[in-house]
Design a protein around this motif. Structure first.
Motif, PDB file in Angstrom:
ATOM      1  N   VAL A 157       0.880  -1.168   0.000  1.00 25.79           N
ATOM      2  CA  VAL A 157       0.000   0.000   0.000  1.00 25.79           C
ATOM      3  C   VAL A 157       0.914   1.213   0.000  1.00 25.79           C
ATOM      4  N   GLN A 158       0.639   2.143  -0.908  1.00 33.66           N
ATOM      5  CA  GLN A 158       1.513   3.311  -1.005  1.00 33.66           C
ATOM      6  C   GLN A 158       0.736   4.555  -1.386  1.00 33.66           C
ATOM      7  N   GLY A 159       1.291   5.681  -0.972  1.00 36.75           N
ATOM      8  CA  GLY A 159       0.739   6.971  -1.317  1.00 36.75           C
ATOM      9  C   GLY A 159       1.873   7.921  -1.677  1.00 36.75           C
TER      10      GLY A 159
ATOM     11  N   GLU B  30       5.364   5.779  11.672  1.00 35.79           N
ATOM     12  CA  GLU B  30       5.635   6.994  10.903  1.00 35.79           C
ATOM     13  C   GLU B  30       5.108   6.857   9.478  1.00 35.79           C
ATOM     14  N   ALA B  31       5.233   5.663   8.900  1.00 36.75           N
ATOM     15  CA  ALA B  31       4.685   5.426   7.557  1.00 36.75           C
ATOM     16  C   ALA B  31       3.170   5.614   7.572  1.00 36.75           C
ATOM     17  N   ASP B  32       2.503   5.107   8.609  1.00 40.75           N
ATOM     18  CA  ASP B  32       1.051   5.284   8.725  1.00 40.75           C
ATOM     19  C   ASP B  32       0.685   6.761   8.818  1.00 40.75           C
ATOM     20  N   ALA B  33       1.434   7.513   9.627  1.00 43.06           N
ATOM     21  CA  ALA B  33       1.160   8.945   9.779  1.00 43.06           C
ATOM     22  C   ALA B  33       1.371   9.684   8.458  1.00 43.06           C
TER      23      ALA B  33
ATOM     24  N   ALA C  26      -1.387   9.125   5.883  1.00 44.86           N
ATOM     25  CA  ALA C  26      -2.563   9.960   6.153  1.00 44.86           C
ATOM     26  C   ALA C  26      -2.416  11.368   5.565  1.00 44.86           C
ATOM     27  N   LEU C  27      -1.184  11.800   5.292  1.00 44.31           N
ATOM     28  CA  LEU C  27      -0.928  13.127   4.721  1.00 44.31           C
ATOM     29  C   LEU C  27      -0.827  13.117   3.202  1.00 44.31           C
ATOM     30  N   CYS C  28      -0.865  11.946   2.594  1.00 54.57           N
ATOM     31  CA  CYS C  28      -0.615  11.824   1.154  1.00 54.57           C
ATOM     32  C   CYS C  28      -1.711  12.452   0.307  1.00 54.57           C
TER      33      CYS C  28
END
Length: 157
Positions: free
Chosen positions: A26-28, A73-76, A79-81
Motif C-alpha cells: 500500500v503506497q501513497g 511513521e509510515a502510517d502517519a 494519512a498526509l498523502c
C-alpha cells in the motif's frame, strides 16, 4: 546517490505458477510532480520513504533514494498523502537468472498487471517469458503516481 534502471511491461499471460513469493503493498504520494516523486509505502508491516527524480528521455533511468522508516511513521505519512492510494500485490517471478517484479493492482486499478525488471545497465538483455506483453517503459500512464490520479478503471483503450 543511486540510479534506478528498469524496464516495464504489460503482463498478458499467466505468471502466478512461476512466482516464488508475493507481498501486499500500500503506497501513497506526498509529491507526485514529474520532476520528483516522494512516496510512502507499507510492505510486510514495514515502512519506507522513497524519492525518485525525473526519468531520462526513455523512462529507463532515474535517480532513486529509499530508506526504511518506522511503521507508525509510515502510517502517519500515508494519512498526509495526496488523494489516491495505490494497493497492489507484488509477485516475484524468476526468469533466466533475473527476477521480474509483477504488480497486480487492486481497487480502481484492478485488471492492470505490470512487470518491472531492474537492470545493471540500460542495454542488458531482457528475458521474454510467454506471459510478458508489450513494453510500456517511459509511458507515464503506467507510473504509480499517475495511476493514483488516473486509475486504470478510467482509461479508454
Amino acid at each position: 546517490m543511486s540510479t534506478e534502471i528498469e524496464r516495464k511491461f504489460r503482463v498478458t499471460g499467466e505468471f502466478r505458477d512461476h512466482a516464488r513469493d508475493a507481498e501486499r503493498i500500500v503506497q501513497g504520494f506526498l509529491s507526485s510532480v514529474p520532476e520528483r516523486t516522494v512516496r510512502v509505502r507499507k510492505r510486510n508491516g514495514r515502512g519506507y520513504l522513497t524519492i525518485k527524480g525525473k526519468g531520462d528521455s526513455t523512462g529507463t533511468t532515474r535517480y532513486e533514494w529509499e530508506r526504511e522508516i518506522p511503521p507508525d511513521e509510515a502510517d502517519a505519512l500515508l494519512a498526509l498523502c495526496e488523494p489516491g492510494i495505490i494497493d497492489k500485490t507484488r509477485h516475484y517471478v524468476p526468469v533466466d537468472g533475473q527476477v521480474f517484479e509483477v504488480d497486480e493492482f487492486h481497487g480502481e486499478n484492478a485488471g492492470l498487471i505490470v512487470a518491472e525488471l531492474e537492470l545493471v545497465h540500460a542495454d542488458d538483455p531482457i528475458p521474454s517469458p510467454p506471459w510478458l506483453g508489450p513494453e510500456v517503459t517511459g509511458d507515464a500512464r503506467y507510473y504509480n503516481a499517475a495511476l493514483k490520479a488516473h486509475p486504470y478503471s478510467q482509461w479508454l483503450e
